[in-house]
Design an enzyme around this catalytic site. Structure first.
Site, PDB file in Angstrom:
ATOM      1  N   ASN A  38       0.837  -1.196   0.000  1.00  0.00           N
ATOM      2  CA  ASN A  38       0.000   0.000   0.000  1.00  0.00           C
ATOM      3  C   ASN A  38       0.882   1.261   0.000  1.00  0.00           C
ATOM      4  O   ASN A  38       1.522   1.572   1.004  1.00  0.00           O
ATOM      5  CB  ASN A  38      -0.899  -0.047   1.248  1.00  0.00           C
ATOM      6  CG  ASN A  38      -1.867   1.099   1.309  1.00  0.00           C
ATOM      7  OD1 ASN A  38      -1.580   2.181   0.808  1.00  0.00           O
ATOM      8  ND2 ASN A  38      -3.003   0.872   1.940  1.00  0.00           N
ATOM      9  N   ASP A  64      -1.489  -4.323  11.072  1.00  0.00           N
ATOM     10  CA  ASP A  64      -2.761  -4.982  10.798  1.00  0.00           C
ATOM     11  C   ASP A  64      -3.833  -4.156  11.489  1.00  0.00           C
ATOM     12  O   ASP A  64      -3.622  -3.672  12.607  1.00  0.00           O
ATOM     13  CB  ASP A  64      -2.761  -6.414  11.328  1.00  0.00           C
ATOM     14  CG  ASP A  64      -3.893  -7.221  10.710  1.00  0.00           C
ATOM     15  OD1 ASP A  64      -4.048  -7.183   9.478  1.00  0.00           O
ATOM     16  OD2 ASP A  64      -4.645  -7.880  11.453  1.00  0.00           O
TER      17      ASP A  64
HETATM   18  P1  IMP Z   1      -5.436  -3.439   6.541  1.00  0.00           P
HETATM   19  O1  IMP Z   1      -4.881  -3.806   7.870  1.00  0.00           O
HETATM   20  O2  IMP Z   1      -4.894  -2.148   6.021  1.00  0.00           O
HETATM   21  O3  IMP Z   1      -5.395  -4.559   5.555  1.00  0.00           O
HETATM   22  O4  IMP Z   1      -6.960  -3.098   6.766  1.00  0.00           O
HETATM   23  C1  IMP Z   1      -7.923  -4.082   6.989  1.00  0.00           C
HETATM   24  C2  IMP Z   1      -9.289  -3.524   6.688  1.00  0.00           C
HETATM   25  O5  IMP Z   1      -9.727  -2.717   7.792  1.00  0.00           O
HETATM   26  C3  IMP Z   1      -9.337  -2.610   5.471  1.00  0.00           C
HETATM   27  O6  IMP Z   1      -9.555  -3.345   4.298  1.00  0.00           O
HETATM   28  C4  IMP Z   1     -10.504  -1.718   5.808  1.00  0.00           C
HETATM   29  O7  IMP Z   1     -11.699  -2.369   5.488  1.00  0.00           O
HETATM   30  C5  IMP Z   1     -10.409  -1.593   7.329  1.00  0.00           C
HETATM   31  N1  IMP Z   1      -9.626  -0.393   7.706  1.00  0.00           N
HETATM   32  C6  IMP Z   1      -8.432  -0.359   8.354  1.00  0.00           C
HETATM   33  N2  IMP Z   1      -8.020   0.905   8.539  1.00  0.00           N
HETATM   34  C7  IMP Z   1      -8.958   1.686   7.989  1.00  0.00           C
HETATM   35  C8  IMP Z   1      -9.074   3.097   7.842  1.00  0.00           C
HETATM   36  O8  IMP Z   1      -8.205   3.907   8.234  1.00  0.00           O
HETATM   37  N3  IMP Z   1     -10.183   3.527   7.228  1.00  0.00           N
HETATM   38  C9  IMP Z   1     -11.157   2.688   6.762  1.00  0.00           C
HETATM   39  N4  IMP Z   1     -11.081   1.375   6.835  1.00  0.00           N
HETATM   40  C10 IMP Z   1      -9.985   0.858   7.460  1.00  0.00           C
END
Ligand code: IMP
Length: 207
Positions: free
Chosen positions: A10, A72
């Protein structure tokens, strides 16, 4: 230059870490998954943010030999007993589909009154050092889930989440304002001094 590895593809997360570390560790370079030789990325099989962040940071260190970070995160909704939590990315189905996730969440909360719509975005950041030593830090952003989708910024559940003390959703806030209060911003700022100490110890050891 001291290099660090952040186990993510990302570009927004890499940029955010670079911004935060630029003052804490001048001259540090942050590499992401697209900048290193491909390796088998582990499945996120743990039931906690901490466990999944550690799985990713340990695999990053094993593959790159660099001080490695991984995060995470997810949304924990009070009225759903903390769900979707670690299942946030795929709440609405197998594909990582933000629109489906938000549709399902709003449907599930349709009968929940305004005063019981509290929720917390939570992030765990794991840091693994070459030669041993691991840390995990956390950041939370408290708020509530509204009944419609508003805003075009951010990602994921930002369009339905209004942070505490705000009237805007986190998708309606400029990125720097969200970073200043967000779960990820808070946990990255908390890990920065630990990373800085490890990098300067490594610089000293490497001469
Ligand atoms: P990851 O840890 O970045 O993979 O996030 C996991 C999931 O949590 C994402 O796909 C979003 O659905 C949700 N999420 C995590 N952080 C955010 C944020 O700052 N805004 C909105 N959704 C979030």
């Amino acid at each position: 230059m001291s290099q660090l590895f952040l186990a993510t593809r990302n570009p927004k997360k890499i940029e955010e870490l670079r911004r935060i570390l630029a003052t804490a560790i001048p001259g540090s370079g942050v590499l992401g998954l697209d900048d290193v030789t491909a390796y088998d990325e582990p499945a996120e099989t743990e039931s906690t943010f901490e466990g999944n962040a550690l799985i990713k940071a340990r695999a990053g260190l094993a593959a790159t030999g660099l001080p490695s970070l991984a995060d995470d995160s997810g949304l924990c909704v009070d009225a759903l007993n903390g769900m979707p939590g670690v299942l946030s990315a795929r709440w609405g189905g197998a594909a990582k589909d933000d629109a489906a996730n938000n549709r399902l969440l709003l449907e599930q909360l349709v009968d929940v009154p305004d005063d019981r719509r509290g929720a917390t975005f939570r992030c765990a950041v794991a840091f693994c050092r070459p030669g041993g030593g691991e840390d995990v830090v956390f950041g939370d952003m408290r708020g509530r889930i509204i009944r419609e989708q508003r805003g075009t910024g951010g990602f994921g559940y930002d369009v339905v989440f209004v942070p505490e003390g705000e009237t805007r959703t986190s998708a309606e806030m400029p990125a720097d304002e969200k970073d200043a209060i967000s779960h990820r911003g808070t946990s990255l700022r908390a890990v920065a001094p630990l990373v800085a100490a490890a990098v300067s110890a490594r610089r000293g050891a490497l001469g």
